[in-house]
Design an enzyme around this catalytic site. Structure first.
Site, PDB file in Angstrom:
ATOM      1  N   SER A  76     -10.770  -0.115   3.387  1.00  0.00           N
ATOM      2  CA  SER A  76     -10.047  -0.457   4.623  1.00  0.00           C
ATOM      3  C   SER A  76      -9.338   0.792   5.128  1.00  0.00           C
ATOM      4  CB  SER A  76      -9.041  -1.568   4.344  1.00  0.00           C
ATOM      5  OG  SER A  76      -9.708  -2.757   3.966  1.00  0.00           O
ATOM      6  N   GLU A 111      -4.784   4.156   6.090  1.00  0.00           N
ATOM      7  CA  GLU A 111      -4.477   3.948   4.678  1.00  0.00           C
ATOM      8  C   GLU A 111      -4.868   5.130   3.802  1.00  0.00           C
ATOM      9  OE1 GLU A 111      -5.668   0.788   1.161  1.00  0.00           O
ATOM     10  OE2 GLU A 111      -5.449   0.048   3.204  1.00  0.00           O
ATOM     11  N   ARG A 147       0.816  -1.215   0.000  1.00  0.00           N
ATOM     12  CA  ARG A 147       0.000   0.000   0.000  1.00  0.00           C
ATOM     13  C   ARG A 147       0.853   1.269   0.000  1.00  0.00           C
ATOM     14  NH1 ARG A 147      -1.798  -3.671  -1.173  1.00  0.00           N
ATOM     15  NH2 ARG A 147      -3.583  -4.849  -0.458  1.00  0.00           N
TER      16      ARG A 147
END
Length: 342
Positions: free
Chosen positions: A238, A333, A160
């Site tokens: 998420s 995130e 990520r």
């Protein structure tokens, strides 16, 4: 004319006004708008708004909205090279690859956002990451004004993350992929939950169309496919990444805590940590319209009328609760615009 409100352009549906909004529908227009935006002290490139938390007071600079379109491909004996404009919707592009019989992206079905945003996060799901098939990007560098193709190997693609998220400032114009062709069986299934849903063993190959439909069903069951009528999908996906810790630290956690080796370290399940710290699905800070999804512990959702401050308050509560219970720091995130989680 009123200022554009960023809540209307993000999947979390929060965020105040932008001082200036420029919409690019062609790559040349995107280059021109980005160059203009760089004259401001603050600028922001916005695709699908699916990985973004914008403060309630908005953004004081220029927002460049990427709505460019176009897909080109070249097929050879070994596969297909596909070049895609940054503004193409990600899932529509994935659907087109399955329809063409191209393989490699089917497990990434249902992810919101645009193609140009995908390399920034090195998006991934069900055992597949963008880095598996990304070859290069066409990039407009904010520091030099240069427009050039940058190989994937120079983007430091990780879990990520990439140099596009940390340090390399500019605009992704086009994304190039290398995909498989001419086979009813796609890439090997690498994720246990997906394999179980497909009724196959890990490593088996399955028709990409079947993988896509199964992934969409799995994501839908978790509220991870956008639905205007379902507040559980009004999220940034998420909200926290799965923590990566030392193997020694992982041994201090309960034996039942899920973990996966990653090099010399161990990746943990953020969802498991949150739930077992006592923050359950559907939880909301009293009086707040932000809540944990009723379908997936990792998603922070807008139940209708939530503010960015309320989302941030819930995120901080989750972080503190997990840190106090397990000693693990959860890292958000989404890209955060404004002083929300400092």
């Amino acid at each position: 004319m009123s200022e554009p409100v960023l809540a209307d352009l993000t999947t979390l549906r929060v965020g105040g006004p932008a001082a200036r909004l420029l919409t690019a529908t062609t790559t040349d227009e995107l280059v021109a708008h980005a160059s203009s935006a760089w004259d401001d002290d603050e600028w922001l490139v916005l695709g699908g708004g699916s990985n973004l938390l914008v403060a309630d007071d908005g953004f004081a600079g220029t927002v460049v909205l990427v709505r460019t379109t176009g897909v080109e491909h070249e097929t050879d004996a070994d596969g297909v090279t596909v070049r895609v404009a940054a503004g193409e919707p990600w899932d529509a592009f994935v659907a087109s690859t399955v329809e063409h019989g191209w393989t490699g992206l089917e497990a990434l079905s249902g992810i919101p956002g645009t193609v140009g945003a995908a390399p920034v996060q090195n998006i991934g799901a069900y055992g597949v990451e963008l880095s598996d098939v990304l070859t290069r990007i066409e990039f407009l560098d904010a520091a030099t004004g240069e427009r050039a193709w940058v190989p994937a190997a120079e983007l430091a693609l990780g879990y990520r993350t990439s140099t596009l998220k940390h340090g390399r400032r500019g605009v992704v114009l086009t994304v190039e992929f290398r995909l498989g062709t001419a086979s009813a069986a796609g890439v090997p299934v690498r994720y246990a939950q997906l394999a179980a849903s497909l009724g196959v063993a890990l490593g088996d190959r399955v028709d990409p169309a079947v993988v896509r439909s199964t992934v969409l069903a799995l994501r839908g069951s978790k509220g991870m496919v956008l639905d205007a009528d379902d507040p559980d999908t009004w999220s940034a996906g998420s909200f926290f990444t799965n923590p990566i810790v030392s193997s020694g630290f992982a041994e201090t956690l309960p034996a039942e805590a899920p973990r996966w080796p990653t090099g010399d370290d161990v990746k943990l399940s953020a969802a498991w940590l949150i739930e077992h710290a006592g923050v359950h699905r559907g939880y909301a800070v009293p009086g707040s319209r932000a809540a944990i999804s009723s379908k997936h512990t990792l998603a922070l959702t807008n139940r209708g009328g939530a503010t960015a401050a309320q989302v941030a308050e819930l995120a901080r509560y989750v972080q503190v609760t997990v840190l106090n219970r397990f000693g693990v720091s959860l890292v958000p995130e989404p890209v955060v615009v404004g002083d929300l989680l400092a």
